[in-house]
Structure formats: C-alpha cells, structure tokens
Design a protein around this motif. Structure first.
Motif, PDB file in Angstrom:
ATOM      1  N   PRO A  56      -4.450 -19.516  -1.375  1.00 29.86           N
ATOM      2  CA  PRO A  56      -4.832 -19.647  -2.789  1.00 29.86           C
ATOM      3  C   PRO A  56      -5.078 -18.291  -3.444  1.00 29.86           C
ATOM      4  CG  PRO A  56      -5.962 -21.304  -1.471  1.00 29.86           C
ATOM      5  CD  PRO A  56      -5.255 -20.381  -0.500  1.00 29.86           C
ATOM      6  N   GLY A  57      -4.387 -18.068  -4.552  1.00 33.58           N
ATOM      7  CA  GLY A  57      -4.541 -16.833  -5.311  1.00 33.58           C
ATOM      8  C   GLY A  57      -3.868 -15.618  -4.722  1.00 33.58           C
ATOM      9  N   ALA A  58      -3.044 -15.777  -3.693  1.00 32.09           N
ATOM     10  CA  ALA A  58      -2.482 -14.614  -2.994  1.00 32.09           C
ATOM     11  C   ALA A  58      -0.967 -14.444  -3.175  1.00 32.09           C
ATOM     12  CB  ALA A  58      -2.814 -14.690  -1.505  1.00 32.09           C
ATOM     13  N   ALA A  59      -0.366 -15.097  -4.155  1.00 35.24           N
ATOM     14  CA  ALA A  59       1.090 -14.990  -4.323  1.00 35.24           C
ATOM     15  C   ALA A  59       1.526 -13.552  -4.580  1.00 35.24           C
ATOM     16  CB  ALA A  59       1.574 -15.906  -5.448  1.00 35.24           C
ATOM     17  N   GLU A  60       0.833 -12.859  -5.468  1.00 28.38           N
ATOM     18  CA  GLU A  60       1.199 -11.468  -5.764  1.00 28.38           C
ATOM     19  C   GLU A  60       0.949 -10.568  -4.553  1.00 28.38           C
ATOM     20  OE1 GLU A  60       2.826 -10.173  -8.325  1.00 28.38           O
ATOM     21  OE2 GLU A  60       2.969 -12.140  -9.266  1.00 28.38           O
ATOM     22  N   ASP A  61      -0.121 -10.839  -3.811  1.00 24.19           N
ATOM     23  CA  ASP A  61      -0.399 -10.058  -2.600  1.00 24.19           C
ATOM     24  C   ASP A  61       0.687 -10.274  -1.554  1.00 24.19           C
ATOM     25  OD1 ASP A  61      -2.745  -9.093  -3.720  1.00 24.19           O
ATOM     26  OD2 ASP A  61      -3.995 -10.644  -2.777  1.00 24.19           O
ATOM     27  N   LEU A  62       1.150 -11.512  -1.424  1.00 20.77           N
ATOM     28  CA  LEU A  62       2.224 -11.804  -0.476  1.00 20.77           C
ATOM     29  C   LEU A  62       3.502 -11.070  -0.876  1.00 20.77           C
ATOM     30  CD1 LEU A  62       3.506 -13.237   1.920  1.00 20.77           C
ATOM     31  CD2 LEU A  62       3.749 -15.280   0.479  1.00 20.77           C
ATOM     32  N   ALA A  63       3.854 -11.137  -2.160  1.00 21.43           N
ATOM     33  CA  ALA A  63       5.054 -10.438  -2.632  1.00 21.43           C
ATOM     34  C   ALA A  63       4.923  -8.929  -2.415  1.00 21.43           C
ATOM     35  CB  ALA A  63       5.304 -10.755  -4.104  1.00 21.43           C
ATOM     36  N   ALA A  64       3.738  -8.384  -2.657  1.00 21.05           N
ATOM     37  CA  ALA A  64       3.514  -6.945  -2.436  1.00 21.05           C
ATOM     38  C   ALA A  64       3.631  -6.593  -0.956  1.00 21.05           C
ATOM     39  CB  ALA A  64       2.142  -6.544  -2.975  1.00 21.05           C
ATOM     40  N   CYS A  65       3.170  -7.475  -0.089  1.00 22.53           N
ATOM     41  CA  CYS A  65       3.269  -7.242   1.357  1.00 22.53           C
ATOM     42  C   CYS A  65       4.737  -7.253   1.795  1.00 22.53           C
ATOM     43  CB  CYS A  65       2.461  -8.292   2.109  1.00 22.53           C
ATOM     44  SG  CYS A  65       2.457  -8.073   3.898  1.00 22.53           S
ATOM     45  N   ILE A  66       5.502  -8.200   1.282  1.00 21.34           N
ATOM     46  CA  ILE A  66       6.932  -8.269   1.601  1.00 21.34           C
ATOM     47  C   ILE A  66       7.606  -6.964   1.189  1.00 21.34           C
ATOM     48  CG2 ILE A  66       9.103  -9.432   1.003  1.00 21.34           C
ATOM     49  CD1 ILE A  66       7.391 -12.039   0.742  1.00 21.34           C
ATOM     50  N   LYS A  67       7.242  -6.455   0.014  1.00 23.45           N
ATOM     51  CA  LYS A  67       7.822  -5.194  -0.470  1.00 23.45           C
ATOM     52  C   LYS A  67       7.359  -4.015   0.389  1.00 23.45           C
ATOM     53  CE  LYS A  67       8.234  -2.284  -4.551  1.00 23.45           C
ATOM     54  NZ  LYS A  67       7.955  -2.146  -5.978  1.00 23.45           N
ATOM     55  N   ARG A  68       6.055  -3.938   0.680  1.00 22.91           N
ATOM     56  CA  ARG A  68       5.514  -2.826   1.465  1.00 22.91           C
ATOM     57  C   ARG A  68       6.141  -2.764   2.858  1.00 22.91           C
ATOM     58  NH1 ARG A  68       1.695  -3.004   5.005  1.00 22.91           N
ATOM     59  NH2 ARG A  68       0.803  -4.953   4.269  1.00 22.91           N
ATOM     60  N   LEU A  69       6.345  -3.934   3.473  1.00 20.68           N
ATOM     61  CA  LEU A  69       6.958  -3.989   4.800  1.00 20.68           C
ATOM     62  C   LEU A  69       8.470  -3.776   4.756  1.00 20.68           C
ATOM     63  CD1 LEU A  69       5.008  -7.023   6.310  1.00 20.68           C
ATOM     64  CD2 LEU A  69       4.656  -4.581   6.803  1.00 20.68           C
ATOM     65  N   ASP A  70       9.028  -3.760   3.547  1.00 17.43           N
ATOM     66  CA  ASP A  70      10.473  -3.574   3.344  1.00 17.43           C
ATOM     67  C   ASP A  70      11.284  -4.646   4.080  1.00 17.43           C
ATOM     68  OD1 ASP A  70      12.760  -2.382   2.276  1.00 17.43           O
ATOM     69  OD2 ASP A  70      12.972  -1.015   3.986  1.00 17.43           O
ATOM     70  N   VAL A  71      10.826  -5.890   3.971  1.00 20.63           N
ATOM     71  CA  VAL A  71      11.507  -6.985   4.657  1.00 20.63           C
ATOM     72  C   VAL A  71      12.967  -7.071   4.214  1.00 20.63           C
ATOM     73  CG1 VAL A  71      11.542  -9.481   5.036  1.00 20.63           C
ATOM     74  CG2 VAL A  71       9.357  -8.247   5.010  1.00 20.63           C
ATOM     75  N   GLY A  72      13.206  -6.999   2.910  1.00 19.65           N
ATOM     76  CA  GLY A  72      14.583  -7.060   2.417  1.00 19.65           C
ATOM     77  C   GLY A  72      15.425  -5.896   2.910  1.00 19.65           C
ATOM     78  N   GLY A  73      14.865  -4.706   2.868  1.00 23.03           N
ATOM     79  CA  GLY A  73      15.592  -3.530   3.353  1.00 23.03           C
ATOM     80  C   GLY A  73      15.930  -3.631   4.827  1.00 23.03           C
ATOM     81  N   LEU A  74      14.998  -4.162   5.601  1.00 19.91           N
ATOM     82  CA  LEU A  74      15.267  -4.351   7.029  1.00 19.91           C
ATOM     83  C   LEU A  74      16.404  -5.347   7.241  1.00 19.91           C
ATOM     84  CD1 LEU A  74      11.604  -4.441   8.347  1.00 19.91           C
ATOM     85  CD2 LEU A  74      13.341  -2.721   8.914  1.00 19.91           C
ATOM     86  N   ALA A  75      16.409  -6.436   6.474  1.00 22.80           N
ATOM     87  CA  ALA A  75      17.483  -7.425   6.608  1.00 22.80           C
ATOM     88  C   ALA A  75      18.834  -6.804   6.246  1.00 22.80           C
ATOM     89  CB  ALA A  75      17.195  -8.643   5.728  1.00 22.80           C
ATOM     90  N   VAL A  76      18.836  -5.968   5.223  1.00 19.77           N
ATOM     91  CA  VAL A  76      20.080  -5.302   4.812  1.00 19.77           C
ATOM     92  C   VAL A  76      20.558  -4.354   5.902  1.00 19.77           C
ATOM     93  CG1 VAL A  76      21.034  -3.624   3.168  1.00 19.77           C
ATOM     94  CG2 VAL A  76      19.680  -5.566   2.332  1.00 19.77           C
TER      95      VAL A  76
END
Length: 137
Positions: free
Chosen positions: A21-41
């Motif tokens: 609850p209330g953590a959607a922006e924090d989750l998105a920021a964590c995904i960005k900080r961990l570079d999940v998309g960049g790692l997949a690429v």
C-alpha cells in the motif's frame, strides 16, 4: 514438457507487480535503480522495457517488455540475476517477486507510431494466433 503456444517472432511480456500500500512509486524507482530493464536488454536480448505506474497508489505496477522471440524471454526468466534482484524488489511488493505468477506473453500483431518494431528497428516476422491458442505464420 508443455509445448509453447507462441511461435518464434516478436512477443510482448507483461509482468503485473502488486506494490505494498502506497509504494507504487517506490517500486518503480527500485526497478529503475536496479536497472532491471537494462539488465534484460544486455543479458537476454530484450528489445526494450517500459514500467507503467498507476495514477492512483492502489493499482499495480506493470513491467512491459518487447522480445524478438519467446526463447529470449525464457532466457531472461531463467537468468539467476533475477533471484539476486528479488529481495530488494520484495521490500516494495505485496508478494514475493519470485513466487508471483510469471509474465503473461502476447503476440505482437500490430504496431502504430514509434514502437520497438517499426521500420527503423531490425526486421522480425510477426506471430499470429487463432482462438484455439495455436500459432501459425
């Protein structure tokens, strides 16, 4: 072994992550900080990743990724780096990211505008499926 219903060709995966609850922006920021998309690429030949956050804090975060083939997506699903990232993501999610249902896969059948499978992108063969779930050229 279950036979794949998606033939080689461009696919889109959609991962639905339910934030605490209330953590959607924090989750998105964590995904960005961990570079999940960049790692997949870099590690699984993913074409591109978008993270969609809800307009209200009660919705799910969607991770949408474009793949040249189901095999590329499977390579990412099997990559051990995902298990290394899971604990940090779990801080912001209502469920364990590794225990959550896997991504839903979709055949890319039409693109308009500036998407990853436009003429400027390397050519790929589109996949199609009929209502029975079978795929064909």
């Amino acid at each position: 072994m279950q036979e794949s219903l998606v033939q080689p060709g461009p696919i889109v995966s959609v991962l639905r992550m339910t934030p605490r609850p209330g953590a959607a922006e924090d989750l998105a920021a964590c995904i960005k900080r961990l570079d999940v998309g960049g790692l997949a690429v870099r590690r699984a030949d993913c074409v591109g990743v978008s993270v969609l956050t809800p307009e209200n804090e009660d919705g799910d975060v969607l991770v949408v990724a474009w793949w040249r083939s189901e095999a590329d997506h499977r390579h990412w699903q099997d990559d051990p780096i995902r298990a290394e990232l899971a604990p940090e993501l779990a801080v912001h999610t209502a469920q364990d990211p590794l225990l959550a249902p896997s991504s839903s896969l979709y055949c890319l059948s039409q693109v308009a505008g500036d998407g990853p499978f436009q003429p400027s992108a390397p050519p790929v063969e589109p996949c199609t499926s009929d209502q029975s779930g079978e795929t064909h050229d």
